[in-house]
Write a protein that holds these residues in place. Sequence first.
Motif, PDB file in Angstrom:
ATOM      1  N   LEU A  66       8.898 -12.337 -41.881  1.00 48.12           N
ATOM      2  CA  LEU A  66      10.162 -12.403 -41.139  1.00 48.12           C
ATOM      3  C   LEU A  66       9.897 -13.095 -39.805  1.00 48.12           C
ATOM      4  N   HIS A  67      10.801 -13.983 -39.435  1.00 45.64           N
ATOM      5  CA  HIS A  67      10.590 -14.781 -38.221  1.00 45.64           C
ATOM      6  C   HIS A  67      10.529 -13.901 -36.972  1.00 45.64           C
ATOM      7  N   ARG A  68       9.500 -14.103 -36.169  1.00 44.92           N
ATOM      8  CA  ARG A  68       9.334 -13.405 -34.897  1.00 44.92           C
ATOM      9  C   ARG A  68       8.810 -14.397 -33.872  1.00 44.92           C
TER      10      ARG A  68
ATOM     11  N   PHE B 243      11.456 -14.857 -28.232  1.00 45.32           N
ATOM     12  CA  PHE B 243      12.904 -14.777 -28.041  1.00 45.32           C
ATOM     13  C   PHE B 243      13.601 -14.038 -29.169  1.00 45.32           C
ATOM     14  N   THR B 244      12.882 -13.834 -30.285  1.00 43.84           N
ATOM     15  CA  THR B 244      13.515 -13.245 -31.467  1.00 43.84           C
ATOM     16  C   THR B 244      12.725 -12.035 -31.923  1.00 43.84           C
TER      17      THR B 244
END
Length: 332
Positions: free
Chosen positions: A27-29, A32-33
């Motif tokens: 999962l994208h990390r 900023f996210t």
Amino acid sequence: MAQGSNFVDYVKVCCRSGKGGAGSAHLHRDKFTAKGGPDGGDGGRGGHIILKGSVNHWTLLHLKYRKHIIAADGERGGSALRSGATGKDEILEVPLGTIAKNAETGEVIFEITEDGETKILTPGGKGGLGNWHFKTPTQQTPRYSQPGMPGKEEWMILELKVLADVGLVGFPNAGKSTLLSVVSAAKPEIADYPFTTIVPNLGIVSYRDSKSFVMADIPGIIEGASEGKGLGYRFLRHIERNSVLLFMVPADTDRTIAEEYEILLRELTAYNPELIDKPRLLAITKSDMLDEELEEQMKAEVPAGIPHLFISSVTGKNIQALKDAIWKQIVG
């Protein structure tokens, strides 16, 4: 090493292709996210085992001791939709005329007939899909991905059928090896006993105006070869690849020329009826032993409908005329 041990026309190998790499469930990390969506990449395909035609190989000797052919596995997918690397393919160069068969079923899978031609023998496993493929409006962050597909492990038979322009067909000691040694640079083993030639000998025959053709001395057949007697099927299959068949009957045969020719023809057609359609020539060998009167008598024994020549590899009698006749048949 003797020529006989250099010629290998049959190998059985265990082929194991690479398994596919697993897809990533990342999962994208980033800074900023904190809770990004799926960005897992796909796994790489497992390595194939591939056959490639090569004019530089005349035999399967180089594969004789390679019992296990193993291709590399694909790598797993990474984050940021990065796909895993494909597993390295294992490429086997083989002579033209190589047939691939499944060892268990005997099924012919394909045949390699052209230089540079490539075909997949055992395919590698597919890579698994990364989790980004499984994102839906209701499932925004799938935390699963596909595993890679396994590779295959199977026993394969590689068989070589000699590709030549003219094949010499005759009983043992019909003078086939002697003719080949006279018209080409080949150095076949020659002796006066059956089955001196136990593997096909190939020779390149120089012709007029820098032309040439390939001649194959195929092991002598005996009555019943098509039923597996003598050297049987293993060598008869080489004849399938020749474009012209040169039947050779010695002048000192115990039978008539027509009888010996008919037996040879019967053996070939029992093995494969399509061989009857190939262009045929008949050479009566060892005719240096005949005087003119005897040769005239023997001409009456020659079967009708087939071009024939009385030749002698020892004295060179009618050898150039034979080359002319062969060339005429090859070019049609």
